[in-house]
Design a protein around this motif. Structure first.
Motif, PDB file in Angstrom:
ATOM      1  N   MET A  79       0.830  -1.201   0.000  1.00 57.98           N
ATOM      2  CA  MET A  79       0.000   0.000   0.000  1.00 57.98           C
ATOM      3  C   MET A  79       0.872   1.263   0.000  1.00 57.98           C
ATOM      4  SD  MET A  79      -2.669   1.276   2.930  1.00 57.98           S
ATOM      5  CE  MET A  79      -1.297   1.438   4.086  1.00 57.98           C
TER       6      MET A  79
ATOM      7  N   GLU B 182       2.200   1.907  -3.411  1.00 55.97           N
ATOM      8  CA  GLU B 182       1.190   2.440  -4.321  1.00 55.97           C
ATOM      9  C   GLU B 182       0.925   3.920  -4.068  1.00 55.97           C
ATOM     10  OE1 GLU B 182      -2.142  -0.058  -3.632  1.00 55.97           O
ATOM     11  OE2 GLU B 182      -1.324  -1.772  -4.757  1.00 55.97           O
ATOM     12  N   PHE B 183       1.098   4.362  -2.829  1.00 57.82           N
ATOM     13  CA  PHE B 183       0.870   5.763  -2.488  1.00 57.82           C
ATOM     14  C   PHE B 183       2.107   6.640  -2.713  1.00 57.82           C
ATOM     15  CE2 PHE B 183      -3.105   4.557  -0.610  1.00 57.82           C
ATOM     16  CZ  PHE B 183      -3.838   5.727  -0.475  1.00 57.82           C
TER      17      PHE B 183
ATOM     18  N   ASP C 161      -9.367  -7.800   0.305  1.00 58.10           N
ATOM     19  CA  ASP C 161      -9.806  -6.664  -0.501  1.00 58.10           C
ATOM     20  C   ASP C 161     -10.474  -5.593   0.365  1.00 58.10           C
ATOM     21  OD1 ASP C 161      -8.896  -7.874  -2.818  1.00 58.10           O
ATOM     22  OD2 ASP C 161     -10.809  -8.886  -3.196  1.00 58.10           O
TER      23      ASP C 161
ATOM     24  N   ALA D  15      -7.861  -3.961   2.663  1.00 53.49           N
ATOM     25  CA  ALA D  15      -7.016  -3.063   1.869  1.00 53.49           C
ATOM     26  C   ALA D  15      -7.731  -1.733   1.628  1.00 53.49           C
ATOM     27  CB  ALA D  15      -6.656  -3.730   0.539  1.00 53.49           C
ATOM     28  N   ARG D  16      -9.036  -1.807   1.430  1.00 51.28           N
ATOM     29  CA  ARG D  16      -9.805  -0.576   1.237  1.00 51.28           C
ATOM     30  C   ARG D  16      -9.823   0.250   2.517  1.00 51.28           C
ATOM     31  NH1 ARG D  16     -16.008  -0.062  -1.145  1.00 51.28           N
ATOM     32  NH2 ARG D  16     -15.910   2.182  -1.505  1.00 51.28           N
TER      33      ARG D  16
ATOM     34  N   ASN E 155      -6.362   1.850   2.803  1.00 55.77           N
ATOM     35  CA  ASN E 155      -6.211   2.862   1.751  1.00 55.77           C
ATOM     36  C   ASN E 155      -6.987   4.128   2.092  1.00 55.77           C
ATOM     37  OD1 ASN E 155      -4.853   2.184  -1.108  1.00 55.77           O
ATOM     38  ND2 ASN E 155      -5.471   0.291  -0.115  1.00 55.77           N
ATOM     39  N   ASN E 156      -8.217   3.952   2.609  1.00 50.08           N
ATOM     40  CA  ASN E 156      -9.026   5.119   2.952  1.00 50.08           C
ATOM     41  C   ASN E 156      -8.394   5.920   4.083  1.00 50.08           C
ATOM     42  OD1 ASN E 156     -10.941   4.522   1.021  1.00 50.08           O
ATOM     43  ND2 ASN E 156     -12.369   3.559   2.433  1.00 50.08           N
TER      44      ASN E 156
ATOM     45  N   LEU F 214      -5.095   5.945   4.962  1.00 47.92           N
ATOM     46  CA  LEU F 214      -3.857   6.577   4.495  1.00 47.92           C
ATOM     47  C   LEU F 214      -4.163   7.746   3.563  1.00 47.92           C
ATOM     48  CD1 LEU F 214      -0.836   6.665   4.494  1.00 47.92           C
ATOM     49  CD2 LEU F 214      -0.795   4.917   2.696  1.00 47.92           C
ATOM     50  N   LYS F 215      -5.185   7.585   2.732  1.00 45.65           N
ATOM     51  CA  LYS F 215      -5.587   8.672   1.840  1.00 45.65           C
ATOM     52  C   LYS F 215      -6.018   9.888   2.661  1.00 45.65           C
ATOM     53  CE  LYS F 215      -8.915   9.722  -1.834  1.00 45.65           C
ATOM     54  NZ  LYS F 215     -10.057   9.190  -2.609  1.00 45.65           N
TER      55      LYS F 215
END
Length: 379
Positions: A235, A238-239, A265, A268-269, A272-273, A275-276
């Motif tokens: 992750m 990817e960021f 999955d 990971a979402r 991701n949310n 970290l975003k």
């Protein structure tokens, strides 16, 4: 979940009292009839027969003997039957009164009247349940209205935000179309700006689809053993472009053998949310620290970034369509669904997610159930 036994003692006690009083009254009525027929009432009936039918006393007494005294059992049975019917009628009326009260309380729920539901003291358990249900429905209605208002605001903001990059794209493409002999360097600049604005436009359109998907989706999990360390490393990689563009970096502190059991999955979402969100609201040229490890019977993953969130907003950031005030000024500001979806996924896994903030830093923590010993040995 254990069922809590409802206390019907007050209601049953009241009904027992009614039954007892009516039974005593019925027995008293029967005994009174028997006593009266054999006593003064008998003399009164004899005199009545003499006066109405002009009978001699002996004749009247014989009629009284054959009609009343010889049929005493039938008369008493009839009295008992009438008493029983009266008792049933009184009990049914009392139950009907209770049902009327409950029906009135339900009417208050249906009509959403702004008043408390009040029932008889012996129906206190039902009154409490109805008032609790009323409060729950009111809160759900308020939450639904708040979510609808937030959604409408987000849609309005997104519609407004879409117009800005779209206008820029059209403007720069028009310049390129009107000036085919434009210098190559200037042309590259306009194309790059138009491409950036088009990417932003694509992101905003995705936000519209995200709103629709959130309302329609049902989260289902497909669990398996996950290499959590590798997932977090992947992750961060990817960021990297997004982090580097703002002079930021993400640092992971976690054992390489850290695992968790869940839906890869969906988790990971979640990460991701979070970290975003950390990238969007952290300061430029700062470090986002990701710390993961086993703590007791839980796997804990913490995301720490610079910047603070007001204490009064910490409790609402996981609600759907909620965005911090400065989200609109950020190119990464979205529909306010990322953290709400993350919370739903974590809860589905039997875990919890929460946030803490001080004057300098904000930390989002995800806690998930750890693997059983058997699963750990076999992973």
């Amino acid at each position: 979940m254990t069922n809590k036994r409802i206390d019907y003692s007050q209601l049953t006690r009241k009904l027992y009292v009614y039954i007892l009083l009516n039974a005593v009254a019925a027995v008293g009525l029967v005994l009174s009839i028997r006593f009266l027929i054999q006593g003064e009432l008998g003399d009164w009936i004899v005199r009545l027969l003499e006066d109405i039918f002009y009978l001699r006393r002996l004749e009247a007494m014989m009629i009284y003997q054959y009609v009343f005294r010889n049929n005493m059992e039938l008369i008493i049975f009839t009295a008992i039957a009438i008493s029983f019917l009266l008792l049933c009628r009184i009990m049914i009326s009392k139950f009907a009164t209770y049902f009327d009260e409950i029906n009135s309380g339900i009417d208050i729920l249906i009509q959403n009247e702004d008043k408390q539901i009040e029932l008889s003291p012996e129906l206190g358990f039902m009154e409490q349940k109805l008032n609790t249900l009323k409060q729950t429905l009111e809160k759900r209605e308020q939450d639904a209205k708040l979510a609808e208002r937030r959604k409408n605001e987000v849609v309005m903001y997104l519609a407004h935000d879409i117009k800005t990059p779209l206008t820029s794209v059209i403007g720069y493409l028009s310049l390129l179309d009107e000036a085919p002999d434009m210098p190559e360097k200037q042309k590259e600049k306009y194309v790059r700006i138009a491409l950036d604005k088009a990417s932003r436009l694509e992101h905003l359109v995705d936000e519209f689809f995200e709103i629709t998907r959130y309302n329609l989706q049902t989260i289902t999990l497909t669990k398996k053993h996950i290499d959590l360390y590798y997932m977090l490393v992947q992750m961060i990689d990817e960021f990297y472009p997004l982090l580097a563009a703002n002079g930021k970096q993400a640092v992971l502190h976690a054992p390489e053998d850290l695992t968790v059991y869940g839906d890869p999955d969906k988790l990971a979402r979640v990460f991701n949310n979070i970290l975003k969100n950390a990238v969007a609201y952290s300061e430029h040229n700062s470090v986002i620290e990701i710390t993961a490890g086993l703590s007791g019977d839980k796997v804990s993953i913490a995301f720490k970034n610079t910047g603070s969130i007001p204490e009064d907003k910490l409790a609402t950031i996981f609600e759907k369509f909620y965005r911090l005030d400065n989200a609109r000024s950020s190119d990464t500001g979205g529909a306010g669904l990322g953290l709400a979806i993350a919370k739903e996924i974590v809860v589905q896994h039997g875990g919890q997610i929460y946030a803490g903030s001080d004057d300098n830093c904000t930390t989002f923590t995800v806690e998930l159930p750890a693997l059983p010993e058997l699963d750990k040995r076999s992973s």
